[in-house]
Design an enzyme around this catalytic site. Structure first.
Site, PDB file in Angstrom:
ATOM      1  N   GLY A 248       0.626  -1.298   0.104  1.00  0.00           N
ATOM      2  CA  GLY A 248       0.059  -0.078  -0.125  1.00  0.00           C
ATOM      3  C   GLY A 248       0.757   1.454   0.076  1.00  0.00           C
ATOM      4  O   GLY A 248       0.127   2.445  -0.052  1.00  0.00           O
ATOM      5  N   PRO A 294       4.665  -4.983  -1.060  1.00  0.00           N
ATOM      6  CA  PRO A 294       4.450  -4.093  -1.917  1.00  0.00           C
ATOM      7  C   PRO A 294       4.258  -4.466  -3.392  1.00  0.00           C
ATOM      8  O   PRO A 294       4.779  -5.330  -3.820  1.00  0.00           O
ATOM      9  CB  PRO A 294       5.632  -2.942  -1.870  1.00  0.00           C
ATOM     10  CG  PRO A 294       6.740  -4.132  -1.156  1.00  0.00           C
ATOM     11  CD  PRO A 294       5.826  -5.377  -0.534  1.00  0.00           C
ATOM     12  N   GLY A 295       3.409  -3.609  -4.144  1.00  0.00           N
ATOM     13  CA  GLY A 295       3.132  -3.883  -5.425  1.00  0.00           C
ATOM     14  C   GLY A 295       3.278  -2.644  -6.263  1.00  0.00           C
ATOM     15  O   GLY A 295       4.152  -2.645  -7.111  1.00  0.00           O
ATOM     16  N   ARG A 296       2.409  -1.819  -6.047  1.00  0.00           N
ATOM     17  CA  ARG A 296       2.191  -0.279  -6.844  1.00  0.00           C
ATOM     18  C   ARG A 296       3.750   0.398  -6.748  1.00  0.00           C
ATOM     19  O   ARG A 296       4.367   0.789  -7.761  1.00  0.00           O
ATOM     20  CB  ARG A 296       1.367   0.680  -6.171  1.00  0.00           C
ATOM     21  CG  ARG A 296       1.142   1.741  -6.952  1.00  0.00           C
ATOM     22  CD  ARG A 296       0.174   2.868  -6.091  1.00  0.00           C
ATOM     23  NE  ARG A 296      -0.866   2.199  -5.599  1.00  0.00           N
ATOM     24  CZ  ARG A 296      -2.062   2.147  -6.318  1.00  0.00           C
ATOM     25  NH1 ARG A 296      -2.097   2.871  -7.583  1.00  0.00           N
ATOM     26  NH2 ARG A 296      -3.387   1.662  -5.874  1.00  0.00           N
ATOM     27  N   ARG A 333      -7.987   3.479 -15.420  1.00  0.00           N
ATOM     28  CA  ARG A 333      -7.726   3.962 -13.801  1.00  0.00           C
ATOM     29  C   ARG A 333      -8.658   5.225 -13.774  1.00  0.00           C
ATOM     30  O   ARG A 333      -9.250   5.645 -12.704  1.00  0.00           O
ATOM     31  CB  ARG A 333      -6.554   4.001 -13.144  1.00  0.00           C
ATOM     32  CG  ARG A 333      -5.884   2.717 -13.314  1.00  0.00           C
ATOM     33  CD  ARG A 333      -4.612   2.516 -12.319  1.00  0.00           C
ATOM     34  NE  ARG A 333      -4.806   2.720 -11.046  1.00  0.00           N
ATOM     35  CZ  ARG A 333      -4.309   4.075 -10.280  1.00  0.00           C
ATOM     36  NH1 ARG A 333      -3.918   5.032 -11.187  1.00  0.00           N
ATOM     37  NH2 ARG A 333      -4.601   4.438  -9.131  1.00  0.00           N
ATOM     38  N   CYS A 364     -15.540   4.206 -27.089  1.00  0.00           N
ATOM     39  CA  CYS A 364     -16.976   4.650 -27.305  1.00  0.00           C
ATOM     40  C   CYS A 364     -17.469   4.808 -25.842  1.00  0.00           C
ATOM     41  O   CYS A 364     -18.325   3.933 -25.375  1.00  0.00           O
ATOM     42  CB  CYS A 364     -17.560   3.805 -28.202  1.00  0.00           C
ATOM     43  SG  CYS A 364     -17.125   3.732 -29.761  1.00  0.00           S
ATOM     44  N   GLU A 365     -16.828   5.638 -24.784  1.00  0.00           N
ATOM     45  CA  GLU A 365     -17.415   5.752 -23.542  1.00  0.00           C
ATOM     46  C   GLU A 365     -16.805   7.298 -23.374  1.00  0.00           C
ATOM     47  O   GLU A 365     -15.830   7.562 -23.354  1.00  0.00           O
ATOM     48  CB  GLU A 365     -16.497   4.890 -22.701  1.00  0.00           C
ATOM     49  CG  GLU A 365     -16.950   3.865 -22.538  1.00  0.00           C
ATOM     50  CD  GLU A 365     -18.182   3.432 -21.751  1.00  0.00           C
ATOM     51  OE1 GLU A 365     -18.727   4.289 -21.025  1.00  0.00           O
ATOM     52  OE2 GLU A 365     -18.827   2.183 -21.823  1.00  0.00           O
ATOM     53  N   TYR A 393      -1.059  -1.386 -12.265  1.00  0.00           N
ATOM     54  CA  TYR A 393      -2.628  -1.396 -12.561  1.00  0.00           C
ATOM     55  C   TYR A 393      -2.923  -0.634 -13.889  1.00  0.00           C
ATOM     56  O   TYR A 393      -3.878   0.043 -13.824  1.00  0.00           O
ATOM     57  CB  TYR A 393      -3.444  -0.771 -11.334  1.00  0.00           C
ATOM     58  CG  TYR A 393      -2.818  -1.378  -9.900  1.00  0.00           C
ATOM     59  CD1 TYR A 393      -3.099  -2.758  -9.650  1.00  0.00           C
ATOM     60  CD2 TYR A 393      -2.097  -0.851  -8.881  1.00  0.00           C
ATOM     61  CE1 TYR A 393      -3.132  -3.426  -8.391  1.00  0.00           C
ATOM     62  CE2 TYR A 393      -1.702  -1.558  -7.717  1.00  0.00           C
ATOM     63  CZ  TYR A 393      -2.140  -2.669  -7.671  1.00  0.00           C
ATOM     64  OH  TYR A 393      -1.899  -3.362  -6.284  1.00  0.00           O
TER      65      TYR A 393
HETATM   66  C1  LIG Z   1      -3.162  -5.051  -3.691  1.00  0.00           C
HETATM   67  C2  LIG Z   1      -2.609  -5.629  -2.407  1.00  0.00           C
HETATM   68  C3  LIG Z   1      -1.335  -5.293  -1.975  1.00  0.00           C
HETATM   69  C4  LIG Z   1      -0.420  -4.315  -3.006  1.00  0.00           C
HETATM   70  O1  LIG Z   1      -1.022  -3.031  -2.738  1.00  0.00           O
HETATM   71  P1  LIG Z   1       0.049  -1.958  -3.348  1.00  0.00           P
HETATM   72  O2  LIG Z   1      -1.022  -0.948  -3.087  1.00  0.00           O
HETATM   73  O3  LIG Z   1      -0.004  -2.269  -4.571  1.00  0.00           O
HETATM   74  O4  LIG Z   1       1.117  -1.901  -2.739  1.00  0.00           O
HETATM   75  C5  LIG Z   1      -0.518  -6.213  -1.194  1.00  0.00           C
HETATM   76  N1  LIG Z   1      -1.103  -7.040  -0.400  1.00  0.00           N
HETATM   77  C6  LIG Z   1      -2.615  -7.367  -0.666  1.00  0.00           C
HETATM   78  C7  LIG Z   1      -3.255  -8.510  -0.193  1.00  0.00           C
HETATM   79  C8  LIG Z   1      -3.282  -6.837  -1.848  1.00  0.00           C
HETATM   80  O5  LIG Z   1      -4.713  -6.987  -2.234  1.00  0.00           O
END
Ligand SMILES: *Cc1c(COP(=O)(O)O)cnc(C)c1O
Length: 434
Positions: A248, A294-296, A333, A364-365, A393
């Site tokens: 997050g 972490p992903g984002r 997004r 077409c939106e 994302y």
């Molecule tokens: C989406 C998610 C993440 C990653 O969140 P980011 O905002 O992309 O860092 C980590 N854990 C879980 C369980 C998630 O659903």
């Protein structure tokens, strides 16, 4: 622009990413094009892993692969020693095909199907995060049929409100995710899972939301979780080995977002590690293996998307639209939650930005917008636009809406580039049509 040192404006006034001029990328690959800065991704992985090692010791960074999932990203992340989260059979399949160490995979989701759970056991996925009673029941009997004891966590809702957009806020009491500590649901599911012979309850998981800048939110989540670890210890005489705090961490998209360079992201890990070390000491709870997801922040700022300007429409005194060859099919997004992006004219970086444009997609939106009210130089047809921070994302949320082709993904590093995902063809679109 953002705080990346592999992104710059060169002497031609062109944007350069990973040492490659966007004009060269346009010529070689065409547009729309996702461009991913591999050095940035590697930096982020290393900063997170090293900080976790030095500040806490015992733990794992698990890349939340829903942010950007394809074979190449699993290979990169795996080679750097990280784990990964998957949330579907498709992500799991991709990770397995990439040769990912499946013992370092964690399977999430609020409604994993039976087929997905079986697939997870067949592939020896390290951890499965339980998010329902019926799932615990189902997984227990599947594990039994495999003659296995599966390591599991339970998704907990610690009741921490992180300041972010409503749709990406996940730890309030009315969330579809997790079991709330506050109303006693969490303790009940812990008791229940402990009765399951083929499940080994290693610990708990929480994820308080996304695009969070406030370090305090994470510290608060740590304290709430360890308070609950203490309650479980005192009432059930059971101590957990693992704490998974989710992901997050926020990234820069536009004015108003902090610009954090890769090394500064270590501050999030430090805050979490310090809070956790103190909390377990104060509450006399066994030191857990710490997992962060972490992903984002690993892939988001690594990505830019290149588009070519097509039709320009001036509605006198109201709005200027510049339409591009992409749109909500490669980046939904804005349409989903009015996400903000920064756009630049990538071959006119030194020209004054004195005209305001809304960048419209070709779908077409009416809601198919990439960014509103962007300050840009006067645009002409065939100008090249770059949208920053599209690494997370975007590709993973892309669709073939209007039967547009999902753009390819190119990795850049040290002046060279290669396909991570090749272009779709019209043939691909009808591949499964009968
Ligand atoms: C989406 C998610 C993440 C990653 O969140 P980011 O905002 O992309 O860092 C980590 N854990 C879980 C369980 C998630 O659903």
């Amino acid at each position: 622009m953002n705080a990346r040192n592999t992104l710059k404006v060169n002497e031609l006034g062109h944007l350069e990413i990973g040492g490659v001029d966007v004009t060269a990328l346009k010529k070689e690959y065409g547009t729309p094009l996702y461009v991913m800065d591999k050095a940035y991704i590697e930096d982020m992985c290393n900063v997170y892993s090293k900080t976790l090692q030095t500040e806490y010791g015992n733990g794992l960074i698990s890349y939340a692969s829903k942010a950007f999932s394809c074979l190449e990203i699993y290979r990169i992340v795996n080679s750097l020693g990280l784990g990964a989260d998957v949330v579907s059979g498709g992500e799991l399949y991709t990770a397995v095909k990439a040769g990912f160490d499946t013992s370092k995979l964690c399977f999430h989701g609020n409604n994993k199907t039976e087929a997905e759970l079986i697939m997870a056991l067949e592939n020896n996925v390290g951890t499965i995060v339980i998010d329902a009673y019926s799932e615990a029941e189902k997984l227990n009997s599947i594990a039994k049929s495999f003659n296995k004891v599966q390591d599991v966590l339970i998704r907990i809702n610690p009741g921490v409100e992180a300041h972010t957009h409503h749709f990406i806020q996940t730890a309030k009491i009315d969330s579809k995710f997790g079991f709330s500590i506050e109303n006693g649901d969490a303790l009940e599911i812990v008791k229940y899972v402990l009765t399951k012979e083929n499940l080994k309850l290693k610990g708990l998981h929480c994820h308080i939301g996304s695009q969070i800048f406030e370090k305090k939110s994470f510290a608060l989540a740590v304290d709430k979780m360890i308070d609950f670890y203490k309650i479980v210890k005192d009432t059930l005489n059971y101590e957990f080995d693992v704490l998974n705090l989710g992901g997050g961490f926020g990234i820069w998209y536009s004015d108003g977002d902090a610009k954090i360079n890769t090394s500064q992201y270590s501050e999030y890990i430090k805050t979490i590690a310090q809070t956790l070390n103190k909390s377990i000491k104060d509450k006399k709870v066994k030191k857990p293996y710490l997992i962060l997801e972490p992903g984002r922040s690993i892939v988001g700022e690594a990505g830019i998307t290149l588009y070519t300007v097509g039709n320009i429409k001036e509605i006198k005194g109201v709005k200027n639209y510049a339409a591009i060859d992409g749109g909500m099919f490669d980046n939904p997004r804005f349409a989903l939650y009015q996400a903000k992006y920064t756009v630049c004219a990538a071959e006119k970086m030194n020209e004054p930005t004195n005209i305001t444009y809304t960048i419209a997609g070709k779908c077409c939106e009416s809601g198919d917008i990439i960014a509103e009210d962007c300050k840009l130089p006067t645009l002409n047809e065939n100008d090249l636009l770059a949208v920053f921070s599209t690494g997370a994302y975007n590709y993973s949320m892309a669709s073939n809406y209007n039967r547009n082709l999902i753009p390819p993904v190119v990795m850049v590093k040290d002046g060279s580039s290669y396909y991570a995902v090749k272009p779709q063809t019209y043939e691909d679109l009808i591949r499964n049509d009968i």
